[in-house]
Design an enzyme around this catalytic site. Sequence first.
Site, PDB file in Angstrom:
ATOM      1  N   THR A  92     -45.233 -21.685 -27.884  1.00 29.48           N
ATOM      2  CA  THR A  92     -44.405 -23.092 -28.730  1.00 29.48           C
ATOM      3  C   THR A  92     -45.425 -24.450 -28.747  1.00 29.48           C
ATOM      4  O   THR A  92     -45.550 -24.950 -29.616  1.00 29.48           O
ATOM      5  CB  THR A  92     -43.089 -23.504 -28.068  1.00 29.48           C
ATOM      6  OG1 THR A  92     -42.335 -22.218 -27.992  1.00 29.48           O
ATOM      7  CG2 THR A  92     -42.242 -24.631 -28.757  1.00 29.48           C
ATOM      8  N   THR A 102     -39.509 -22.448 -20.043  1.00 26.24           N
ATOM      9  CA  THR A 102     -39.726 -20.938 -19.716  1.00 26.24           C
ATOM     10  C   THR A 102     -39.065 -20.592 -18.303  1.00 26.24           C
ATOM     11  O   THR A 102     -39.372 -21.551 -17.358  1.00 26.24           O
ATOM     12  CB  THR A 102     -40.977 -20.400 -19.865  1.00 26.24           C
ATOM     13  OG1 THR A 102     -40.905 -19.213 -19.325  1.00 26.24           O
ATOM     14  CG2 THR A 102     -42.061 -21.008 -19.247  1.00 26.24           C
ATOM     15  N   ILE A 103     -38.326 -19.479 -18.161  1.00 23.33           N
ATOM     16  CA  ILE A 103     -38.029 -19.257 -16.835  1.00 23.33           C
ATOM     17  C   ILE A 103     -39.462 -18.646 -16.134  1.00 23.33           C
ATOM     18  O   ILE A 103     -39.029 -18.473 -15.046  1.00 23.33           O
ATOM     19  CB  ILE A 103     -37.005 -17.976 -17.177  1.00 23.33           C
ATOM     20  CG1 ILE A 103     -37.514 -16.791 -17.626  1.00 23.33           C
ATOM     21  CG2 ILE A 103     -35.695 -18.473 -17.485  1.00 23.33           C
ATOM     22  CD1 ILE A 103     -36.614 -15.635 -17.218  1.00 23.33           C
ATOM     23  N   ASP A 104     -40.482 -18.340 -16.828  1.00 21.74           N
ATOM     24  CA  ASP A 104     -41.380 -17.623 -16.415  1.00 21.74           C
ATOM     25  C   ASP A 104     -42.248 -18.822 -15.578  1.00 21.74           C
ATOM     26  O   ASP A 104     -43.175 -18.286 -14.549  1.00 21.74           O
ATOM     27  CB  ASP A 104     -42.282 -17.231 -17.411  1.00 21.74           C
ATOM     28  CG  ASP A 104     -41.609 -16.010 -18.244  1.00 21.74           C
ATOM     29  OD1 ASP A 104     -40.718 -15.374 -17.791  1.00 21.74           O
ATOM     30  OD2 ASP A 104     -42.077 -15.849 -19.365  1.00 21.74           O
ATOM     31  N   ARG A 151     -31.002   1.958   2.741  1.00 34.58           N
ATOM     32  CA  ARG A 151     -31.690   2.159   1.379  1.00 34.58           C
ATOM     33  C   ARG A 151     -32.799   1.253   1.264  1.00 34.58           C
ATOM     34  O   ARG A 151     -32.737   0.125   1.656  1.00 34.58           O
ATOM     35  CB  ARG A 151     -30.703   2.147   0.095  1.00 34.58           C
ATOM     36  CG  ARG A 151     -29.946   3.471   0.082  1.00 34.58           C
ATOM     37  CD  ARG A 151     -28.861   3.118  -1.212  1.00 34.58           C
ATOM     38  NE  ARG A 151     -28.086   4.463  -1.229  1.00 34.58           N
ATOM     39  CZ  ARG A 151     -27.156   4.628  -2.499  1.00 34.58           C
ATOM     40  NH1 ARG A 151     -27.039   3.677  -3.142  1.00 34.58           N
ATOM     41  NH2 ARG A 151     -26.540   5.679  -2.453  1.00 34.58           N
ATOM     42  N   GLY A 190     -40.667 -12.522 -16.040  1.00 28.70           N
ATOM     43  CA  GLY A 190     -41.864 -13.248 -15.547  1.00 28.70           C
ATOM     44  C   GLY A 190     -42.893 -12.970 -16.478  1.00 28.70           C
ATOM     45  O   GLY A 190     -43.884 -13.723 -16.344  1.00 28.70           O
TER      46      GLY A 190
HETATM   47  O1  F6P Z   1     -40.784 -15.536 -21.495  1.00 32.54           O
HETATM   48  C1  F6P Z   1     -39.123 -15.403 -20.974  1.00 32.54           C
HETATM   49  C2  F6P Z   1     -38.756 -14.048 -20.856  1.00 32.54           C
HETATM   50  O2  F6P Z   1     -37.406 -13.850 -20.455  1.00 32.54           O
HETATM   51  C3  F6P Z   1     -39.721 -13.083 -20.134  1.00 32.54           C
HETATM   52  O3  F6P Z   1     -39.636 -13.091 -18.832  1.00 32.54           O
HETATM   53  C4  F6P Z   1     -39.200 -11.413 -21.031  1.00 32.54           C
HETATM   54  O4  F6P Z   1     -40.325 -10.687 -20.647  1.00 32.54           O
HETATM   55  C5  F6P Z   1     -39.226 -11.894 -22.111  1.00 32.54           C
HETATM   56  O5  F6P Z   1     -38.761 -13.097 -22.213  1.00 32.54           O
HETATM   57  C6  F6P Z   1     -38.152 -11.077 -22.670  1.00 32.54           C
HETATM   58  O6  F6P Z   1     -38.109 -11.397 -23.875  1.00 32.54           O
HETATM   59  P1  F6P Z   1     -37.567 -10.712 -25.149  1.00 32.54           P
HETATM   60  O7  F6P Z   1     -35.987 -10.928 -24.807  1.00 32.54           O
HETATM   61  O8  F6P Z   1     -37.745 -11.470 -26.442  1.00 32.54           O
HETATM   62  O9  F6P Z   1     -37.500  -9.250 -25.030  1.00 32.54           O
END
Ligand code: F6P
Length: 378
Positions: free
Chosen positions: A118, A138-140, A175, A183
């Site tokens: 973006t 972003t969560i990443d 376990r 991520g």
């Molecule tokens: O970039 C954010 C994210 O949630 C990543 O952690 C993940 O790999 C991806 O998006 C999943 O995206 P989508 O829902 O488009 O497959």
Amino acid sequence: MVKKVAILANGGDVSGFNAVIRAIVKTAEKNNVECYGFIDGYRGLLENNYIKLSTTGNASGILHKGGSIIGSSLNANVFNYKVEENGKIVYKDLSEKCIQNVKEDKFDCIFTLGGDSTQKSARDFSVRGLNVIGVPKTIDNDVACTDITFGYNTAVTVATEALDRLHTTAETHNRIMVLEVMGRNAGWIALESSIAGGADVALIPEIPYDIDVVANAIKARQKLGKNFSVVVVGEGATPKGGSVVVKDVREGGAGVINTQLGGVGDVVAKELEKRTGLIARNTTLGYMQRGGTPTAYDRVLSTKYGAKAMELALEGKFGKLVVIKNGKLDSVDLEDVVGNNKNIGAVAAGTADSNAKLVTMDDDLVKTALDIGICLGK
Ligand code: F6P
């Protein structure tokens, strides 16, 4: 003078989108600036589809709500946009149409809420003359030039809660419980949640793992009388000399990000079962990390980001990304955020060209994890 601005939210949903929107609208109204929202991110910009936002109407009561009241688009790179022509799918640069829309409707600034792809498009628009200010989402947590993106803290919190619950089963049934977290190519969520959730192993994309090293760490715990282990695996983790586990490839990989990662948690669980004799189970946390109410931290961060973004617009400082730098609210040039990825339209997150912020070996999180004996797989 800034009189009329618009927000767009782009990419995967995160907790905090609405908190940013609310803060921008509040700060705008306080300064007699009209605020609008493009529907579904860059797609709304292209289709000139927007709504008025107001703190007495649609932008009220949204601080704690997940998702985005103005939607968000996935895979909408308007510099390389998928269109059907004569029954054939082609990718075209439609950015000029977006620029015309902004000029015709006299928006003085566009706020782009999103991750590295973006912000790459935001920078490209800025080069082409639009007034743009980015807000890192972003969560990443892999956007360059900022300590943290909004949405990340909520994802880490959700992963930590999951680890607390998985610990129960691990301990009760002796376990190995594996948790696969999101991520993409960055290990931030995996690493931070493994420290917060007391995991024994954290496998991150930045450190290719040796499964025998992991198995030995688990066996060493067994020798100490700990017959269970908790393992966190980032979805982009790879074995030494191996490759990433891909769940799906959409549209032949064309467009923006069309490779869906997933499955490495099951692979790791199976391999550990073989090597340790313990039963191993994987849980893939998936979209739980992105949805729902933001943590207090993310609400505050998102509010800071939104207010600062509007402040920058009022000061006429465009082509910027609001950031947290060494703990302080600040801004940087979008040029620095995209790094060397300067070609207009060339947006490809997770590739060598993208300027994603990955975990480095000198990061405090790596040092801390190693200090307390979390096995990082090497
Ligand atoms: O970039 C954010 C994210 O949630 C990543 O952690 C993940 O790999 C991806 O998006 C999943 O995206 P989508 O829902 O488009 O497959």
